[in-house]
Design a protein around this motif. Structure first.
Motif, PDB file in Angstrom:
ATOM      1  N   VAL A 112       4.556   2.285   2.555  1.00 12.84           N
ATOM      2  CA  VAL A 112       5.593   1.330   2.931  1.00 12.84           C
ATOM      3  C   VAL A 112       5.472   1.005   4.415  1.00 12.84           C
ATOM      4  N   ARG A 113       5.552  -0.278   4.714  1.00 16.65           N
ATOM      5  CA  ARG A 113       5.674  -0.727   6.099  1.00 16.65           C
ATOM      6  C   ARG A 113       6.914  -1.599   6.142  1.00 16.65           C
ATOM      7  N   LYS A 114       7.739  -1.395   7.164  1.00 14.60           N
ATOM      8  CA  LYS A 114       8.987  -2.159   7.243  1.00 14.60           C
ATOM      9  C   LYS A 114       9.334  -2.477   8.683  1.00 14.60           C
ATOM     10  N   TYR A 115      10.118  -3.553   8.843  1.00 15.14           N
ATOM     11  CA  TYR A 115      10.827  -3.790  10.088  1.00 15.14           C
ATOM     12  C   TYR A 115      12.141  -3.041   9.953  1.00 15.14           C
ATOM     13  N   TYR A 171      22.240   6.867  11.197  1.00 14.60           N
ATOM     14  CA  TYR A 171      22.284   5.475  11.642  1.00 14.60           C
ATOM     15  C   TYR A 171      22.788   4.560  10.528  1.00 14.60           C
ATOM     16  N   HIS A 172      23.253   3.386  10.929  1.00 13.90           N
ATOM     17  CA  HIS A 172      23.306   2.240  10.032  1.00 13.90           C
ATOM     18  C   HIS A 172      21.931   1.603  10.235  1.00 13.90           C
ATOM     19  N   GLU A 173      21.187   1.397   9.165  1.00 10.79           N
ATOM     20  CA  GLU A 173      19.830   0.864   9.316  1.00 10.79           C
ATOM     21  C   GLU A 173      19.604  -0.333   8.406  1.00 10.79           C
ATOM     22  N   PHE A 174      19.136  -1.421   9.005  1.00 11.14           N
ATOM     23  CA  PHE A 174      18.687  -2.588   8.255  1.00 11.14           C
ATOM     24  C   PHE A 174      17.179  -2.477   8.113  1.00 11.14           C
ATOM     25  N   CYS A 175      16.663  -2.675   6.901  1.00 13.46           N
ATOM     26  CA  CYS A 175      15.227  -2.598   6.629  1.00 13.46           C
ATOM     27  C   CYS A 175      14.759  -3.866   5.931  1.00 13.46           C
ATOM     28  N   LEU A 176      13.600  -4.359   6.317  1.00 12.43           N
ATOM     29  CA  LEU A 176      12.921  -5.432   5.613  1.00 12.43           C
ATOM     30  C   LEU A 176      11.530  -4.910   5.282  1.00 12.43           C
ATOM     31  N   LEU A 177      11.269  -4.668   3.986  1.00 12.59           N
ATOM     32  CA  LEU A 177       9.980  -4.124   3.579  1.00 12.59           C
ATOM     33  C   LEU A 177       8.903  -5.194   3.660  1.00 12.59           C
ATOM     34  N   LEU A 178       7.827  -4.865   4.355  1.00 14.67           N
ATOM     35  CA  LEU A 178       6.710  -5.780   4.536  1.00 14.67           C
ATOM     36  C   LEU A 178       5.619  -5.530   3.502  1.00 14.67           C
ATOM     37  N   SER A 179       5.485  -4.262   3.095  1.00 13.92           N
ATOM     38  CA  SER A 179       4.487  -3.904   2.096  1.00 13.92           C
ATOM     39  C   SER A 179       4.907  -2.588   1.453  1.00 13.92           C
ATOM     40  N   GLY A 180       4.302  -2.322   0.287  1.00 10.58           N
ATOM     41  CA  GLY A 180       4.535  -1.058  -0.393  1.00 10.58           C
ATOM     42  C   GLY A 180       5.691  -1.091  -1.376  1.00 10.58           C
ATOM     43  N   ARG A 181       5.947   0.091  -1.972  1.00 14.95           N
ATOM     44  CA  ARG A 181       7.039   0.256  -2.935  1.00 14.95           C
ATOM     45  C   ARG A 181       7.678   1.616  -2.726  1.00 14.95           C
ATOM     46  N   VAL A 182       9.007   1.655  -2.875  1.00 16.07           N
ATOM     47  CA  VAL A 182       9.763   2.889  -2.712  1.00 16.07           C
ATOM     48  C   VAL A 182      10.919   2.887  -3.705  1.00 16.07           C
ATOM     49  N   ARG A 226      16.820   3.007  -7.378  1.00 15.80           N
ATOM     50  CA  ARG A 226      16.527   1.577  -7.311  1.00 15.80           C
ATOM     51  C   ARG A 226      15.210   1.398  -6.576  1.00 15.80           C
ATOM     52  N   GLU A 227      14.349   0.576  -7.158  1.00 17.52           N
ATOM     53  CA  GLU A 227      13.048   0.329  -6.535  1.00 17.52           C
ATOM     54  C   GLU A 227      13.129  -0.868  -5.597  1.00 17.52           C
ATOM     55  N   TYR A 228      12.468  -0.726  -4.445  1.00 18.92           N
ATOM     56  CA  TYR A 228      12.347  -1.798  -3.466  1.00 18.92           C
ATOM     57  C   TYR A 228      10.866  -2.026  -3.216  1.00 18.92           C
ATOM     58  N   LYS A 229      10.513  -3.295  -2.956  1.00 15.81           N
ATOM     59  CA  LYS A 229       9.117  -3.657  -2.727  1.00 15.81           C
ATOM     60  C   LYS A 229       9.033  -4.677  -1.589  1.00 15.81           C
ATOM     61  N   ALA A 230       7.810  -5.031  -1.233  1.00 13.35           N
ATOM     62  CA  ALA A 230       7.589  -5.996  -0.151  1.00 13.35           C
ATOM     63  C   ALA A 230       8.451  -7.233  -0.358  1.00 13.35           C
ATOM     64  N   GLY A 231       9.124  -7.645   0.708  1.00 16.62           N
ATOM     65  CA  GLY A 231      10.003  -8.808   0.678  1.00 16.62           C
ATOM     66  C   GLY A 231      11.465  -8.449   0.493  1.00 16.62           C
ATOM     67  N   ASP A 232      11.740  -7.222   0.031  1.00 13.15           N
ATOM     68  CA  ASP A 232      13.125  -6.796  -0.164  1.00 13.15           C
ATOM     69  C   ASP A 232      13.739  -6.343   1.153  1.00 13.15           C
ATOM     70  N   ALA A 233      15.027  -6.575   1.279  1.00 10.35           N
ATOM     71  CA  ALA A 233      15.786  -6.137   2.454  1.00 10.35           C
ATOM     72  C   ALA A 233      16.928  -5.261   1.961  1.00 10.35           C
ATOM     73  N   LEU A 234      17.301  -4.280   2.768  1.00 13.44           N
ATOM     74  CA  LEU A 234      18.394  -3.391   2.403  1.00 13.44           C
ATOM     75  C   LEU A 234      19.039  -2.823   3.659  1.00 13.44           C
ATOM     76  N   VAL A 235      20.247  -2.318   3.475  1.00 10.04           N
ATOM     77  CA  VAL A 235      20.935  -1.590   4.534  1.00 10.04           C
ATOM     78  C   VAL A 235      21.120  -0.168   4.048  1.00 10.04           C
ATOM     79  N   LEU A 236      20.678   0.766   4.838  1.00 11.34           N
ATOM     80  CA  LEU A 236      20.881   2.180   4.571  1.00 11.34           C
ATOM     81  C   LEU A 236      22.070   2.597   5.437  1.00 11.34           C
ATOM     82  N   PRO A 237      23.229   2.865   4.826  1.00 10.55           N
ATOM     83  CA  PRO A 237      24.407   3.155   5.633  1.00 10.55           C
ATOM     84  C   PRO A 237      24.351   4.532   6.286  1.00 10.55           C
ATOM     85  N   MET A 238      25.002   4.635   7.421  1.00  7.20           N
ATOM     86  CA  MET A 238      25.132   5.915   8.107  1.00  7.20           C
ATOM     87  C   MET A 238      25.750   6.911   7.126  1.00  7.20           C
ATOM     88  N   GLY A 239      25.198   8.112   7.088  1.00  3.80           N
ATOM     89  CA  GLY A 239      25.703   9.144   6.197  1.00  3.80           C
ATOM     90  C   GLY A 239      24.950   9.213   4.878  1.00  3.80           C
TER      91      GLY A 239
END
Length: 158
Positions: free
Chosen positions: A112-115, A67-78, A88-101
């Motif tokens: 981690v909890r995310k939208y 998938y192409h995936e948009f993520c908005l982290l609500l809690s946690g760290r990854v 790269r570390e991401y934490k609550a409040g960070d947004a990212l796109v995980l590209p297909m492939g």
């Protein structure tokens, strides 16, 4: 007539004390990550989905994410490390796109909890039909300039 009412995506669709199932979004390399997801909305014949996802700590290897995936982290760290790339570390409040492939690892340090919103690749038959339509369309008149590649149609890249 379709309903076009906005659909709220509430992070509390996953209870704080809810226990997940063993993670299946990749190969577990260490730990015992448990995941929970709630698809809140599905459209385009299942090709688009959005909702809430949660996963407990562990290290998971992902290969060729579908998938192409948009993520908005609500809690946690990854820590997300693409194959051949830098972590790269991401934490609550960070947004990212995980590209297909995407191929790499998710090291979940704290639950981690995310939208999320994911867009899947079009089925092969649908992509082929779009290309054939492009090939069958008459081209520009002799001597006129063209733009883009022959047969390329908007929306057929997936």
């Amino acid at each position: 007539m379709p309903d076009h009412t906005p659909i709220p995506i509430d992070s509390h669709r996953i209870a704080d004390d809810e226990i997940g199932k063993p993670a299946v979004f990749g190969a577990i390399l260490s730990g015992q990550p448990l995941e929970i997801h709630r698809n809140i909305f599905e459209g385009d014949f299942g090709r688009f989905r959005s909702g809430v996802w949660q996963c407990t700590p562990g290290l998971v290897a992902m290969k060729d994410w579908p998938y192409h995936e948009f993520c908005l982290l609500l809690s946690g760290r990854v820590i997300i490390t693409p194959e051949g790339g830098s972590p790269r570390e991401y934490k609550a409040g960070d947004a990212l796109v995980l590209p297909m492939g995407f191929t790499g690892t998710w090291e979940i340090l704290e639950t981690v909890r995310k939208y999320y919103a994911v867009q899947a690749r079009q089925p092969l038959l649908r992509r082929m039909k779009a290309r054939v339509k492009g090939w069958l369309r008459p081209g520009p008149a002799k001597g006129q300039a063209t733009t883009g590649q022959a047969g390329a149609q908007p929306g057929t890249a997936f």
